[in-house]
Design an enzyme around this catalytic site. Structure first.
Site, mmCIF file in Angstrom:
data_model
loop_
_atom_site.group_PDB
_atom_site.id
_atom_site.type_symbol
_atom_site.label_atom_id
_atom_site.label_comp_id
_atom_site.label_asym_id
_atom_site.label_seq_id
_atom_site.Cartn_x
_atom_site.Cartn_y
_atom_site.Cartn_z
ATOM 1 N N LYS A 68 -15.661 -14.375 -2.432
ATOM 2 C CA LYS A 68 -15.947 -13.204 -1.588
ATOM 3 C C LYS A 68 -17.281 -12.521 -1.902
ATOM 4 C CE LYS A 68 -11.300 -11.817 -0.158
ATOM 5 N NZ LYS A 68 -10.360 -10.708 0.023
ATOM 6 N N ASP A 105 -10.992 -6.835 6.087
ATOM 7 C CA ASP A 105 -9.870 -6.222 5.355
ATOM 8 C C ASP A 105 -9.773 -4.718 5.632
ATOM 9 O OD1 ASP A 105 -8.690 -8.390 4.107
ATOM 10 O OD2 ASP A 105 -9.942 -8.255 2.313
HETATM 11 P P1 NAP Z 1 -8.260 -7.536 -7.936
HETATM 12 O O1 NAP Z 1 -9.631 -7.338 -7.416
HETATM 13 O O2 NAP Z 1 -8.020 -8.537 -9.006
HETATM 14 O O3 NAP Z 1 -7.724 -6.076 -8.432
HETATM 15 C C1 NAP Z 1 -6.456 -5.977 -9.043
HETATM 16 C C2 NAP Z 1 -6.060 -4.514 -9.210
HETATM 17 O O4 NAP Z 1 -4.752 -4.472 -9.801
HETATM 18 C C3 NAP Z 1 -6.960 -3.705 -10.145
HETATM 19 O O5 NAP Z 1 -6.918 -2.355 -9.784
HETATM 20 C C4 NAP Z 1 -6.292 -3.924 -11.518
HETATM 21 O O6 NAP Z 1 -6.544 -2.874 -12.456
HETATM 22 C C5 NAP Z 1 -4.822 -3.873 -11.111
HETATM 23 N N1 NAP Z 1 -3.994 -4.656 -12.036
HETATM 24 C C6 NAP Z 1 -3.882 -6.000 -12.097
HETATM 25 N N2 NAP Z 1 -3.011 -6.354 -13.077
HETATM 26 C C7 NAP Z 1 -2.591 -5.197 -13.656
HETATM 27 C C8 NAP Z 1 -1.701 -4.899 -14.736
HETATM 28 N N3 NAP Z 1 -1.068 -5.861 -15.404
HETATM 29 N N4 NAP Z 1 -1.491 -3.600 -15.055
HETATM 30 C C9 NAP Z 1 -2.120 -2.619 -14.370
HETATM 31 N N5 NAP Z 1 -2.981 -2.834 -13.337
HETATM 32 C C10 NAP Z 1 -3.218 -4.116 -12.991
HETATM 33 O O7 NAP Z 1 -7.244 -7.964 -6.772
HETATM 34 P P2 NAP Z 1 -7.351 -7.557 -5.228
HETATM 35 O O8 NAP Z 1 -8.084 -8.616 -4.497
HETATM 36 O O9 NAP Z 1 -7.827 -6.157 -5.158
HETATM 37 O O10 NAP Z 1 -5.806 -7.680 -4.764
HETATM 38 C C11 NAP Z 1 -4.845 -6.706 -5.118
HETATM 39 C C12 NAP Z 1 -3.553 -6.963 -4.354
HETATM 40 O O11 NAP Z 1 -3.770 -6.772 -2.960
HETATM 41 C C13 NAP Z 1 -2.986 -8.385 -4.490
HETATM 42 O O12 NAP Z 1 -1.590 -8.303 -4.580
HETATM 43 C C14 NAP Z 1 -3.374 -9.045 -3.183
HETATM 44 O O13 NAP Z 1 -2.474 -10.077 -2.788
HETATM 45 C C15 NAP Z 1 -3.257 -7.870 -2.227
HETATM 46 N N6 NAP Z 1 -4.062 -8.027 -1.001
HETATM 47 C C16 NAP Z 1 -3.415 -7.973 0.183
HETATM 48 C C17 NAP Z 1 -4.144 -8.097 1.350
HETATM 49 C C18 NAP Z 1 -3.429 -8.050 2.679
HETATM 50 O O14 NAP Z 1 -4.010 -8.459 3.685
HETATM 51 N N7 NAP Z 1 -2.227 -7.537 2.726
HETATM 52 C C19 NAP Z 1 -5.539 -8.281 1.323
HETATM 53 C C20 NAP Z 1 -6.181 -8.319 0.067
HETATM 54 C C21 NAP Z 1 -5.422 -8.204 -1.101
HETATM 55 P P3 NAP Z 1 -7.955 -2.847 -13.283
HETATM 56 O O15 NAP Z 1 -8.986 -2.341 -12.311
HETATM 57 O O16 NAP Z 1 -7.695 -1.886 -14.386
HETATM 58 O O17 NAP Z 1 -8.211 -4.248 -13.724
#
Ligand code: NAP
Length: 270
Positions: A68, A105
């Site tokens: 991305k 998104d």
């Molecule tokens: P990302 O960039 O990896 O960010 C992950 C987020 O979750 C960060 O805020 C991280 O905190 C937090 N996190 C991860 N593991 C954690 C843990 N063990 N304890 C506490 N906080 C934790 O991922 P992303 O792309 O933003 O995706 C996040 C979610 O959104 C995923 O479940 C993804 O499937 C979903 N999503 C859905 C859509 C949709 O169309 N519905 C689109 C995009 C994403 P830190 O900042 O402290 O690391």
């Protein structure tokens, strides 16, 4: 005869639900076209984009982990996505053949809540990763009140508030929720294989909406708890379908068919 087609690229890619969504719409609209998965590794991204650039049948692609950010170096950015959301999830072809990138998104996230009256009202967002950037960008365009961002790393959350010019505060995950009219989980917490998101929802007013963008599982513990408290909920498939709808129009020049959302959702949860 050649067919117009689009793809979803990533590494891994076999889990992607995008082909299901786009093929469902192509079929319903009777459009002769295709939508495929392409397994593209980080080191092959430049060669992939170059090979597709000259293929007039290729209408574009959705972009997922880990491309991305890297993909922004290979396509035009007429909407200034690099400086705003900082990540592209869709590449499409302009009328003159130029490839450009965008991020659907943010629009996909906002579509199901566009009818809510959030003017001046407090909002809480959990998470400060890539998805949270799109969520906060979309919210920064609405006339909402103060935003509380809860994240494992509050410093990262503070950076996002500043980046999007939002008033509010950054808090750790165990901080109490404000009286938010909208609570969004944009973190990975609650997703299959991740720790649960454990929040006390009691500070939320009766008309609050709880929106979890996690879509696996579809009914997260957060949404269950919100429903048990009588609150309105929005699940992650709404955003997934919403972002795909914007991309579909860019690829195939037609809006997705109306009236078959329930059928599509059932297909996606099989
Ligand atoms: P990302 O960039 O990896 O960010 C992950 C987020 O979750 C960060 O805020 C991280 O905190 C937090 N996190 C991860 N593991 C954690 C843990 N063990 N304890 C506490 N906080 C934790 O991922 P992303 O792309 O933003 O995706 C996040 C979610 O959104 C995923 O479940 C993804 O499937 C979903 N999503 C859905 C859509 C949709 O169309 N519905 C689109 C995009 C994403 P830190 O900042 O402290 O690391």
């Amino acid at each position: 005869m050649t067919l117009p087609y689009a793809e979803v690229i990533g590494d891994p890619i076999s889990h992607s639900k995008s082909p299901l969504i786009h093929k469902f719409w192509l079929d319903r609209l009777g459009i002769s076209g295709d939508y495929r998965r392409a397994h593209v590794k980080a080191e092959d991204l430049a060669a992939y984009i170059e090979s597709r650039r000259g293929d007039a049948d290729w209408r574009g692609c959705n972009v997922t982990i880990p491309h991305k950010i890297a993909v922004m170096d290979h396509v035009a950015d007429p909407g200034g996505v690099r400086a705003s959301i900082g990540a592209m999830n869709t590449i499409a072809r302009a009328e003159d053949g130029t490839l450009f990138g965008t991020n659907t998104d943010a629009g996909g996230f906002f579509a199901p809540i566009a009818g809510l009256d959030l003017e001046g009202r407090p909002v809480a967002v959990v998470g400060a990763g890539g998805a949270a950037r799109a969520v906060l960008f979309a919210l920064s365009k609405a006339k909402i009140g103060p935003v509380t961002v809860l994240n494992r790393s509050p410093l990262k959350a503070m950076g996002l508030l500043a980046a999007f010019g939002l008033k509010g505060s950054a808090k750790p995950l165990d901080a109490p929720l404000p009286e938010a009219a909208l609570l969004v989980n944009a973190s990975a917490l609650g997703m299959t294989g991740q720790p649960p998101l454990d929040l006390d929802l009691s500070p939320l007013p009766d008309d609050a909406v709880v929106y979890d963008i996690v879509y696996s599982p579809l009914e997260t513990a957060l949404l269950k708890a919100a429903a048990a408290q009588g609150l309105e909920t929005v699940d992650g498939l709404e955003m997934l379908i919403g972002q795909a709808a914007i991309a579909f129009s860019l690829f195939f020049g037609a809006a997705p068919p109306e009236g078959c959302e329930d059928e599509l959702k059932a297909l996606l949860t099989q």
